[in-house]
Design an enzyme around this catalytic site. Sequence first.
Site, PDB file in Angstrom:
ATOM      1  CB  THR A 290      14.636  -4.887   5.191  1.00 49.33           C
ATOM      2  OG1 THR A 290      14.360  -5.686   6.336  1.00 49.33           O
ATOM      3  CG2 THR A 290      15.831  -5.434   4.448  1.00 49.33           C
TER       4      THR A 290
ATOM      5  CD  GLU B 225     -10.453   1.432  14.211  1.00 48.88           C
ATOM      6  OE1 GLU B 225     -11.063   0.480  13.700  1.00 48.88           O
ATOM      7  OE2 GLU B 225      -9.383   1.874  13.779  1.00 48.88           O
TER       8      GLU B 225
ATOM      9  CG  HIS C 225     -10.786   0.691  10.033  1.00 48.04           C
ATOM     10  ND1 HIS C 225     -10.216  -0.008  11.056  1.00 48.04           N
ATOM     11  CD2 HIS C 225     -10.203   0.202   8.897  1.00 48.04           C
ATOM     12  CE1 HIS C 225      -9.346  -0.884  10.578  1.00 48.04           C
ATOM     13  NE2 HIS C 225      -9.326  -0.767   9.261  1.00 48.04           N
ATOM     14  CB  ILE C 226     -13.881   4.003   5.133  1.00 46.58           C
ATOM     15  CG1 ILE C 226     -13.227   5.391   5.150  1.00 46.58           C
ATOM     16  CG2 ILE C 226     -15.105   3.958   6.031  1.00 46.58           C
ATOM     17  CD1 ILE C 226     -14.090   6.498   4.540  1.00 46.58           C
TER      18      ILE C 226
ATOM     19  NE  ARG D 295      -5.585  -3.525  11.683  1.00 44.85           N
ATOM     20  CZ  ARG D 295      -5.976  -3.500  10.399  1.00 44.85           C
ATOM     21  NH1 ARG D 295      -6.087  -2.348   9.774  1.00 44.85           N
ATOM     22  NH2 ARG D 295      -6.285  -4.609   9.757  1.00 44.85           N
TER      23      ARG D 295
ATOM     24  CB  ILE E 297      -0.965  -0.003   1.206  1.00 43.92           C
ATOM     25  CG1 ILE E 297      -1.879  -1.232   1.137  1.00 43.92           C
ATOM     26  CG2 ILE E 297      -1.802   1.279   1.227  1.00 43.92           C
ATOM     27  CD1 ILE E 297      -2.692  -1.495   2.395  1.00 43.92           C
TER      28      ILE E 297
HETATM   29  P1  NAP Z   1       2.875  -4.935   3.523  1.00 38.69           P
HETATM   30  O1  NAP Z   1       2.949  -5.016   2.051  1.00 38.69           O
HETATM   31  O2  NAP Z   1       3.236  -6.136   4.337  1.00 38.69           O
HETATM   32  O3  NAP Z   1       3.762  -3.682   3.976  1.00 38.69           O
HETATM   33  C1  NAP Z   1       4.093  -3.416   5.300  1.00 38.69           C
HETATM   34  C2  NAP Z   1       5.413  -2.673   5.324  1.00 38.69           C
HETATM   35  O4  NAP Z   1       5.690  -2.305   6.678  1.00 38.69           O
HETATM   36  C3  NAP Z   1       6.591  -3.513   4.815  1.00 38.69           C
HETATM   37  O5  NAP Z   1       7.268  -2.796   3.832  1.00 38.69           O
HETATM   38  C4  NAP Z   1       7.464  -3.724   6.055  1.00 38.69           C
HETATM   39  O6  NAP Z   1       8.827  -3.687   5.678  1.00 38.69           O
HETATM   40  C5  NAP Z   1       7.082  -2.527   6.920  1.00 38.69           C
HETATM   41  N1  NAP Z   1       7.244  -2.804   8.359  1.00 38.69           N
HETATM   42  C6  NAP Z   1       6.821  -3.883   9.047  1.00 38.69           C
HETATM   43  N2  NAP Z   1       7.181  -3.789  10.345  1.00 38.69           N
HETATM   44  C7  NAP Z   1       7.885  -2.632  10.447  1.00 38.69           C
HETATM   45  C8  NAP Z   1       8.542  -1.984  11.531  1.00 38.69           C
HETATM   46  N3  NAP Z   1       8.586  -2.535  12.768  1.00 38.69           N
HETATM   47  N4  NAP Z   1       9.154  -0.799  11.284  1.00 38.69           N
HETATM   48  C9  NAP Z   1       9.156  -0.264  10.024  1.00 38.69           C
HETATM   49  N5  NAP Z   1       8.550  -0.831   8.976  1.00 38.69           N
HETATM   50  C10 NAP Z   1       7.924  -2.004   9.181  1.00 38.69           C
HETATM   51  O7  NAP Z   1       1.408  -4.559   4.040  1.00 38.69           O
HETATM   52  P2  NAP Z   1       0.301  -3.694   3.250  1.00 38.69           P
HETATM   53  O8  NAP Z   1      -0.547  -4.593   2.440  1.00 38.69           O
HETATM   54  O9  NAP Z   1       0.955  -2.505   2.617  1.00 38.69           O
HETATM   55  O10 NAP Z   1      -0.577  -3.229   4.521  1.00 38.69           O
HETATM   56  C11 NAP Z   1       0.012  -2.514   5.593  1.00 38.69           C
HETATM   57  C12 NAP Z   1      -0.949  -2.385   6.768  1.00 38.69           C
HETATM   58  O11 NAP Z   1      -1.987  -1.484   6.415  1.00 38.69           O
HETATM   59  C13 NAP Z   1      -1.693  -3.662   7.152  1.00 38.69           C
HETATM   60  O12 NAP Z   1      -0.952  -4.482   8.011  1.00 38.69           O
HETATM   61  C14 NAP Z   1      -2.963  -3.150   7.786  1.00 38.69           C
HETATM   62  O13 NAP Z   1      -2.847  -3.116   9.186  1.00 38.69           O
HETATM   63  C15 NAP Z   1      -3.107  -1.734   7.235  1.00 38.69           C
HETATM   64  N6  NAP Z   1      -4.330  -1.587   6.410  1.00 38.69           N
HETATM   65  C16 NAP Z   1      -5.292  -0.720   6.805  1.00 38.69           C
HETATM   66  C17 NAP Z   1      -6.432  -0.561   6.039  1.00 38.69           C
HETATM   67  C18 NAP Z   1      -7.527   0.411   6.441  1.00 38.69           C
HETATM   68  O14 NAP Z   1      -8.685   0.169   6.118  1.00 38.69           O
HETATM   69  N7  NAP Z   1      -7.210   1.505   7.100  1.00 38.69           N
HETATM   70  C19 NAP Z   1      -6.599  -1.285   4.849  1.00 38.69           C
HETATM   71  C20 NAP Z   1      -5.592  -2.156   4.479  1.00 38.69           C
HETATM   72  C21 NAP Z   1      -4.441  -2.294   5.261  1.00 38.69           C
HETATM   73  P3  NAP Z   1       9.936  -4.493   6.537  1.00 38.69           P
HETATM   74  O15 NAP Z   1       9.413  -5.898   6.683  1.00 38.69           O
HETATM   75  O16 NAP Z   1      11.184  -4.400   5.731  1.00 38.69           O
HETATM   76  O17 NAP Z   1      10.026  -3.791   7.827  1.00 38.69           O
END
Ligand code: NAP
Length: 325
Positions: free
Chosen positions: A177, A264, A283-284, A235, A156
């Site tokens: 990373t 929430e 949360h949309i 989150r 995202i």
């Molecule tokens: P993703 O592709 O797994 O991306 C998450 C990124 O966060 C990765 O690049 C990861 O890189 C980094 N990360 C993980 N732990 C970290 C840390 N401790 N410090 C710094 N960076 C860190 O996930 P995504 O699909 O983009 O989704 C991300 C999050 O968005 C979801 O987990 C979800 O909670 C949230 N979300 C919210 C909504 C909403 O409705 N508001 C909708 C969809 C998703 P590294 O592993 O290299 O650290």
Amino acid sequence: MKPVIIASGKVRPVAVEKLQSIADFRMYAGGGQPPEEMWAAWLQEADALYATGNIRVDEALLAKAPKLKVVVQSSVGYDNIDIDACTRRGIPVGNTPGVLVDATADLAFGLILCSARLLHVGWEHVKNGAWGRRKSMGFGVDLANKTLGIVGLGRIGAAVAARAQASRMKVVYHNRTQRPDDAALGVTYVSFDELLATSDFVLAMLPLSKATEGLFDRNAFAKMKPTARFINVARGKIVDTAALQEALQEKWIAYAALDVTDPEPLPGDHPLLTLDNIMITPHIGSATVETRDAMAMLTVENLLAGLAGQPMPACVNPEAVQKKA
Ligand code: NAP
């Protein structure tokens, strides 16, 4: 015998139709927590659980579900699910990465734009017959030539970066990373502290975990520019809400735009709602017709694969299956 599939919250009609055709499908559509007695009886018989964010899938729940073979959830985040507990029992957990990227990135960019240009405040003026007094809104700020700092540049985050670049923003990011493709994406890797200190807009887009809970605390907000706008689409619990409130009240930062909060839903009398330098959506992030249908159908695919003992299209803990074998 048809398998028993239970859902702890509302499921999109397109998925209900499919599940009803192949299973004894039971869905709790009342909102909030399912009633205890009914839920315990359902768990006792369930072969598959279609979980929703309103429940915790933990040891206590799993202990009540002796036949459970698979857990699926229609979201990319799974912080409400104890993955280790599922893995120990050989239960694969399915989620929905990828299909919600564009919808969530659009919402995130929308919040960035609203925090800069206060579209929602302008609309309130017009609606209240105060067009003539619009100068009281003050001016917004440009996106062009500003720095967007993305904490968690995954699927995202990268899609938000592309949208920001179209508005001629510079994008820096911090992950644990460095991404090998960051030069191709046109984004620059920096430390967390450098990102906080140099960004005009800070977007949190990383998963909630033990390591990220409360990451945005007093220290983090104190390091941001007084003109910074903070956007959270990840989150609620990655932010210390009291610290954010202090940062906004004391003008350590200029503005916050949130799609997720802790708690929430946010109660109507929550102190954050008394501030005039914040906007919140409920949360949309992924809430569009097309995306929610795609998420529901991927969830069904995960569920059917899990029931059949086949690899899921999107599995959080594929090692669970090996454990069972
Ligand atoms: P993703 O592709 O797994 O991306 C998450 C990124 O966060 C990765 O690049 C990861 O890189 C980094 N990360 C993980 N732990 C970290 C840390 N401790 N410090 C710094 N960076 C860190 O996930 P995504 O699909 O983009 O989704 C991300 C999050 O968005 C979801 O987990 C979800 O909670 C949230 N979300 C919210 C909504 C909403 O409705 N508001 C909708 C969809 C998703 P590294 O592993 O290299 O650290």
